[in-house]
Design a protein around this motif. Structure first.
Motif, PDB file in Angstrom:
ATOM      1  N   GLY A  54       0.751  -1.332   0.157  1.00 53.27           N
ATOM      2  CA  GLY A  54       0.014   0.039   0.051  1.00 53.27           C
ATOM      3  C   GLY A  54       0.937   1.158  -0.005  1.00 53.27           C
ATOM      4  N   PHE A  55       2.123   1.136  -0.260  1.00 56.22           N
ATOM      5  CA  PHE A  55       2.735   2.281  -0.115  1.00 56.22           C
ATOM      6  C   PHE A  55       2.907   2.863  -1.610  1.00 56.22           C
ATOM      7  CE2 PHE A  55       4.504   0.163   3.592  1.00 56.22           C
ATOM      8  CZ  PHE A  55       5.052   1.373   4.461  1.00 56.22           C
ATOM      9  N   VAL A  56       3.053   4.442  -1.576  1.00 53.65           N
ATOM     10  CA  VAL A  56       3.217   5.079  -2.811  1.00 53.65           C
ATOM     11  C   VAL A  56       4.131   6.135  -2.479  1.00 53.65           C
ATOM     12  CG1 VAL A  56       1.849   7.020  -4.200  1.00 53.65           C
ATOM     13  CG2 VAL A  56       0.595   4.922  -2.966  1.00 53.65           C
ATOM     14  N   PHE A  57       5.153   5.941  -3.502  1.00 58.66           N
ATOM     15  CA  PHE A  57       6.569   6.464  -3.206  1.00 58.66           C
ATOM     16  C   PHE A  57       7.173   6.916  -4.646  1.00 58.66           C
ATOM     17  CE2 PHE A  57       7.111   2.171  -3.418  1.00 58.66           C
ATOM     18  CZ  PHE A  57       8.084   1.854  -3.992  1.00 58.66           C
ATOM     19  N   GLY A  58       8.198   7.591  -4.524  1.00 61.83           N
ATOM     20  CA  GLY A  58       8.877   8.107  -5.736  1.00 61.83           C
ATOM     21  C   GLY A  58       9.665   9.422  -5.637  1.00 61.83           C
ATOM     22  N   GLY A  59       9.854   9.902  -7.039  1.00 65.41           N
ATOM     23  CA  GLY A  59      10.836  11.154  -7.067  1.00 65.41           C
ATOM     24  C   GLY A  59      10.478  12.117  -8.026  1.00 65.41           C
ATOM     25  N   TYR A  60      10.982  13.232  -7.813  1.00 69.08           N
ATOM     26  CA  TYR A  60      10.689  14.392  -8.899  1.00 69.08           C
ATOM     27  C   TYR A  60      12.022  14.918  -9.356  1.00 69.08           C
ATOM     28  CZ  TYR A  60      10.477  19.399 -10.396  1.00 69.08           C
ATOM     29  OH  TYR A  60      10.598  20.438 -10.980  1.00 69.08           O
ATOM     30  N   THR A  61      12.232  15.306 -10.651  1.00 68.45           N
ATOM     31  CA  THR A  61      13.394  15.839 -11.222  1.00 68.45           C
ATOM     32  C   THR A  61      13.041  16.807 -12.250  1.00 68.45           C
ATOM     33  OG1 THR A  61      15.278  15.541 -12.373  1.00 68.45           O
ATOM     34  CG2 THR A  61      13.757  13.968 -12.857  1.00 68.45           C
ATOM     35  N   LYS A  62      13.747  17.684 -12.403  1.00 72.88           N
ATOM     36  CA  LYS A  62      13.451  18.912 -13.476  1.00 72.88           C
ATOM     37  C   LYS A  62      14.298  18.701 -14.414  1.00 72.88           C
ATOM     38  CE  LYS A  62      17.364  22.150 -12.240  1.00 72.88           C
ATOM     39  NZ  LYS A  62      17.489  23.490 -11.861  1.00 72.88           N
ATOM     40  N   GLN A  63      15.218  17.536 -14.604  1.00 71.67           N
ATOM     41  CA  GLN A  63      15.890  16.925 -15.677  1.00 71.67           C
ATOM     42  C   GLN A  63      15.362  16.243 -16.703  1.00 71.67           C
ATOM     43  OE1 GLN A  63      18.716  18.615 -16.658  1.00 71.67           O
ATOM     44  NE2 GLN A  63      19.793  19.380 -14.832  1.00 71.67           N
ATOM     45  N   PRO A  64      15.442  16.528 -17.728  1.00 72.99           N
ATOM     46  CA  PRO A  64      14.767  15.177 -18.867  1.00 72.99           C
ATOM     47  C   PRO A  64      15.648  13.955 -18.694  1.00 72.99           C
ATOM     48  CG  PRO A  64      16.308  16.874 -20.114  1.00 72.99           C
ATOM     49  CD  PRO A  64      15.996  17.265 -18.710  1.00 72.99           C
ATOM     50  N   PHE A  65      14.845  12.781 -19.015  1.00 72.07           N
ATOM     51  CA  PHE A  65      15.659  11.620 -18.984  1.00 72.07           C
ATOM     52  C   PHE A  65      16.185  11.180 -20.193  1.00 72.07           C
ATOM     53  CE2 PHE A  65      12.144  10.638 -15.725  1.00 72.07           C
ATOM     54  CZ  PHE A  65      12.987  10.376 -14.662  1.00 72.07           C
ATOM     55  N   SER A  66      17.364  10.717 -19.965  1.00 65.36           N
ATOM     56  CA  SER A  66      17.947   9.880 -21.435  1.00 65.36           C
ATOM     57  C   SER A  66      18.575   8.571 -20.984  1.00 65.36           C
ATOM     58  CB  SER A  66      19.083  11.043 -21.829  1.00 65.36           C
ATOM     59  OG  SER A  66      19.963  10.956 -20.950  1.00 65.36           O
ATOM     60  N   GLN A  67      19.427   8.244 -22.026  1.00 63.94           N
ATOM     61  CA  GLN A  67      20.099   7.043 -21.936  1.00 63.94           C
ATOM     62  C   GLN A  67      21.608   6.943 -21.913  1.00 63.94           C
ATOM     63  OE1 GLN A  67      17.933   3.614 -24.124  1.00 63.94           O
ATOM     64  NE2 GLN A  67      16.740   5.412 -24.627  1.00 63.94           N
ATOM     65  N   SER A  68      22.180   8.211 -21.397  1.00 63.15           N
ATOM     66  CA  SER A  68      23.507   8.585 -21.698  1.00 63.15           C
ATOM     67  C   SER A  68      24.293   7.779 -20.606  1.00 63.15           C
ATOM     68  CB  SER A  68      23.719  10.267 -21.215  1.00 63.15           C
ATOM     69  OG  SER A  68      23.244  10.604 -19.935  1.00 63.15           O
ATOM     70  N   GLY A  69      23.798   7.314 -19.662  1.00 62.57           N
ATOM     71  CA  GLY A  69      24.620   6.452 -18.552  1.00 62.57           C
ATOM     72  C   GLY A  69      25.252   7.473 -17.629  1.00 62.57           C
ATOM     73  N   GLN A  70      24.958   8.745 -17.702  1.00 62.55           N
ATOM     74  CA  GLN A  70      25.541   9.997 -16.549  1.00 62.55           C
ATOM     75  C   GLN A  70      24.888  10.362 -15.762  1.00 62.55           C
ATOM     76  OE1 GLN A  70      29.051  10.922 -17.877  1.00 62.55           O
ATOM     77  NE2 GLN A  70      28.566   9.327 -19.191  1.00 62.55           N
ATOM     78  N   TYR A  71      25.507  10.872 -14.522  1.00 62.13           N
ATOM     79  CA  TYR A  71      24.557  11.554 -13.716  1.00 62.13           C
ATOM     80  C   TYR A  71      24.254  12.973 -13.993  1.00 62.13           C
ATOM     81  CZ  TYR A  71      26.238   8.062 -10.224  1.00 62.13           C
ATOM     82  OH  TYR A  71      26.329   6.869  -9.450  1.00 62.13           O
ATOM     83  N   VAL A  72      23.214  13.376 -13.694  1.00 61.67           N
ATOM     84  CA  VAL A  72      22.929  14.883 -14.054  1.00 61.67           C
ATOM     85  C   VAL A  72      22.766  15.609 -12.760  1.00 61.67           C
ATOM     86  CG1 VAL A  72      22.192  14.284 -16.188  1.00 61.67           C
ATOM     87  CG2 VAL A  72      20.539  14.211 -14.345  1.00 61.67           C
ATOM     88  N   ASN A  73      22.952  16.962 -12.908  1.00 58.01           N
ATOM     89  CA  ASN A  73      22.671  17.857 -11.806  1.00 58.01           C
ATOM     90  C   ASN A  73      21.352  18.496 -11.455  1.00 58.01           C
ATOM     91  OD1 ASN A  73      22.903  20.371 -10.188  1.00 58.01           O
ATOM     92  ND2 ASN A  73      25.071  20.282 -10.306  1.00 58.01           N
ATOM     93  N   ASP A  74      20.789  18.341 -10.466  1.00 61.67           N
ATOM     94  CA  ASP A  74      19.559  18.771 -10.260  1.00 61.67           C
ATOM     95  C   ASP A  74      19.325  19.313  -8.833  1.00 61.67           C
ATOM     96  OD1 ASP A  74      16.812  19.326 -10.101  1.00 61.67           O
ATOM     97  OD2 ASP A  74      16.021  17.467 -10.980  1.00 61.67           O
ATOM     98  N   ASP A  75      19.350  20.537  -8.442  1.00 64.84           N
ATOM     99  CA  ASP A  75      19.496  20.947  -7.152  1.00 64.84           C
ATOM    100  C   ASP A  75      17.723  20.951  -6.417  1.00 64.84           C
ATOM    101  OD1 ASP A  75      18.336  23.117  -8.694  1.00 64.84           O
ATOM    102  OD2 ASP A  75      19.592  24.828  -7.700  1.00 64.84           O
ATOM    103  N   GLN A  76      16.830  20.625  -7.363  1.00 69.21           N
ATOM    104  CA  GLN A  76      15.666  20.808  -6.879  1.00 69.21           C
ATOM    105  C   GLN A  76      14.880  19.264  -6.666  1.00 69.21           C
ATOM    106  OE1 GLN A  76      13.387  23.325  -9.407  1.00 69.21           O
ATOM    107  NE2 GLN A  76      14.796  24.980  -9.528  1.00 69.21           N
ATOM    108  N   ALA A  96      24.949  17.243  -7.918  1.00 72.96           N
ATOM    109  CA  ALA A  96      25.697  16.563  -8.956  1.00 72.96           C
ATOM    110  C   ALA A  96      25.174  15.256  -9.258  1.00 72.96           C
ATOM    111  CB  ALA A  96      27.293  16.810  -8.967  1.00 72.96           C
ATOM    112  N   CYS A  97      24.590  14.506  -8.586  1.00 74.38           N
ATOM    113  CA  CYS A  97      24.469  12.995  -8.891  1.00 74.38           C
ATOM    114  C   CYS A  97      22.801  12.794  -8.462  1.00 74.38           C
ATOM    115  CB  CYS A  97      25.366  12.215  -7.854  1.00 74.38           C
ATOM    116  SG  CYS A  97      27.128  12.294  -8.024  1.00 74.38           S
ATOM    117  N   ALA A  98      22.057  13.794  -8.629  1.00 75.68           N
ATOM    118  CA  ALA A  98      20.737  13.794  -8.386  1.00 75.68           C
ATOM    119  C   ALA A  98      19.705  12.600  -9.075  1.00 75.68           C
ATOM    120  CB  ALA A  98      19.993  15.110  -8.512  1.00 75.68           C
TER     121      ALA A  98
END
Length: 437
Positions: A54-76, A96-98
């Motif tokens: 019954g848990f509802v959980f997840g995350g928010y990011t302002k960065q667009p998803f991709s398949q680069s394999g890289q970390y992306v910066n997101d302070d929000q 830096a690793c959001a």
């Protein structure tokens, strides 16, 4: 599955927004491929996991998803879980690793939480790296997913634009009927300055196209590592093929280049601003203009001077402007400030910078990414956000588009308003001088 109440609670954290479902694992597939196909290049997003406990959980990011394999910066970025209808929020502690962009996974937040891990209906959970959360509180240690959903966050426009043909007509009529407040100037001059390839000449061509009624290419434009514009050009826009010249002249210059001795020379710029340069003057970066040059105006009138400066900047390259180029722009800005000429920024290629805008140019003021870019370029060039105007030039199109026209015409009107500011300031200075006398 996310209830209306839960959606409102999440949206309350993000401002005046609504959620649009992009991906639903039970329909599209519990796989990284299905997730990326539906969600890549979309932003901002809210990702939500559900389990049998019954848990509802997840995350928010302002960065667009991709398949680069890289970390992306997101302070929000943040993770969350629901306790009943209450949202518990876990903000990112290492910007830096959001978020990480991994091919065989769904939403991947740092190394702490992954939904649809390794193409399976499971959650990966390892708190304490870039997000801190109690696992029992987040998902009850039940890592099997019954569902995963990803929503795009759609913001309400932060600038109001009427996207209608009637508005386009109103803007055209405003420009055609505009008259400067100073009688000695019938066509104010706006100088376009920007790096090579940013779209200075394309902007003139695009504005010219709007008034011609079809896409034209009078000024030389294109893609090159060095400036295609080698002369100082003053372009008058006509109202139709045989129409009268409009009350504005767009002045085109060589593109700015990072290295010294290349591109527009700062000393030539002073001559342009003060009205000394003749039309079709051939630039020579290694030798600034001299008074002996053919056509040099020794005593330019007010109508010959520049009344507004527009910096033309590629939206997709704002974050990677080279230091040398930024130094040149700063030197130019200081020189223009000293003379007292109003300045604004034309942000071009917005469709290349943001997939949301590429999909529909009417999303320009809904895009959080474009707003971030506008704020960044304003900060770098020392102008407020109100002086940054995004446009979409005509480059590959054969026919006009009403929405692109509205953005282009709005930019021209903003230039004319800044021209009025120039003449108002000039009038105030003259009045003060007369008072002192």
């Amino acid at each position: 599955i996310l209830t209306q109440s839960q959606q409102r609670t999440i949206c309350a954290q993000l401002g005046k927004v609504k959620l649009k479902l992009l991906y639903k694992a039970s329909i599209h597939g519990f796989s990284g491929a299905a997730f990326h196909q539906r969600c890549d290049n979309h932003s901002p997003t809210v990702s939500v996991g559900y389990n049998n406990s019954g848990f509802v959980f997840g995350g928010y990011t302002k960065q667009p998803f991709s398949q680069s394999g890289q970390y992306v910066n997101d302070d929000q970025a943040f993770l969350f879980t629901f306790n009943g209808e209450n949202l518990i929020k876990y903000p990112v502690n290492n910007f830096a690793c959001a978020v990480r962009m991994i091919v065989n996974n769904g939403p991947y937040f740092g190394e702490d939480l992954v939904l649809v891990n390794l193409n399976q209906a499971v959650t990966y959970s390892n708190p304490g790296n870039y997000y801190n959360f109690p696992a029992a509180e987040m998902h009850g240690n039940d890592l099997d997913l019954t569902e995963c959903e990803v929503y795009q966050v759609e913001g309400k426009p932060w600038r109001t634009v009427t996207w209608e043909s009637k508005k386009r007509t109103e803007l055209i009529e405003y420009i055609k009927s505009y008259k400067p407040t100073v009688s000695s100037v019938t066509q104010p001059r706006v100088l376009l300055i920007g790096p090579v390839g940013a779209g200075k000449s394309s902007f003139f061509n695009s504005v010219n196209s709007v008034f011609r009624g079809h896409v034209t290419s009078q000024a030389i434009s294109g893609s090159s590592s060095t400036s295609l514009t080698t002369q100082f050009r003053t372009y008058s826009v006509k109202d139709g093929r045989e129409g009268k010249p409009l009350p504005i002249i767009l002045c085109d210059t060589m593109g700015l280049e990072e290295t010294k001795g290349a591109g527009l020379d700062i000393d030539d710029l002073s001559s342009i601003l003060k009205g000394h340069l003749p039309d079709r003057y051939q630039f020579n970066p290694s030798a600034p203009l001299h008074p002996e040059a053919h056509g040099y105006r020794t005593s330019p009138g007010l109508k010959d001077k520049i009344h507004c400066v527009a910096y033309v900047i590629d939206a997709s390259k704002v974050s990677i402007i080279p230091t040398g180029l930024e130094d040149k722009l700063d030197a130019i800005r200081r020189k223009v400030n000293l003379i007292g000429i109003p300045q604004l920024v034309l942000l071009t290629k917005v469709d290349e910078a943001c997939p949301l805008v590429k999909e529909d140019v009417r999303n320009i003021y809904k895009s959080g990414y474009i707003k971030d870019v506008m704020q960044e370029v304003g900060s770098r060039l020392g102008v407020p956000l109100s002086c940054v105007v995004p446009v979409k030039n005509y480059n590959e199109e054969l026919e006009l588009d009403m929405n692109c026209d509205i953005l282009l015409l709005s930019a021209v009107i903003q230039m004319l308003r800044f021209v009025d500011n120039y003449f108002d300031e000039l009038s105030d200075r003259m009045s003060n001088m007369q008072t002192k006398d």
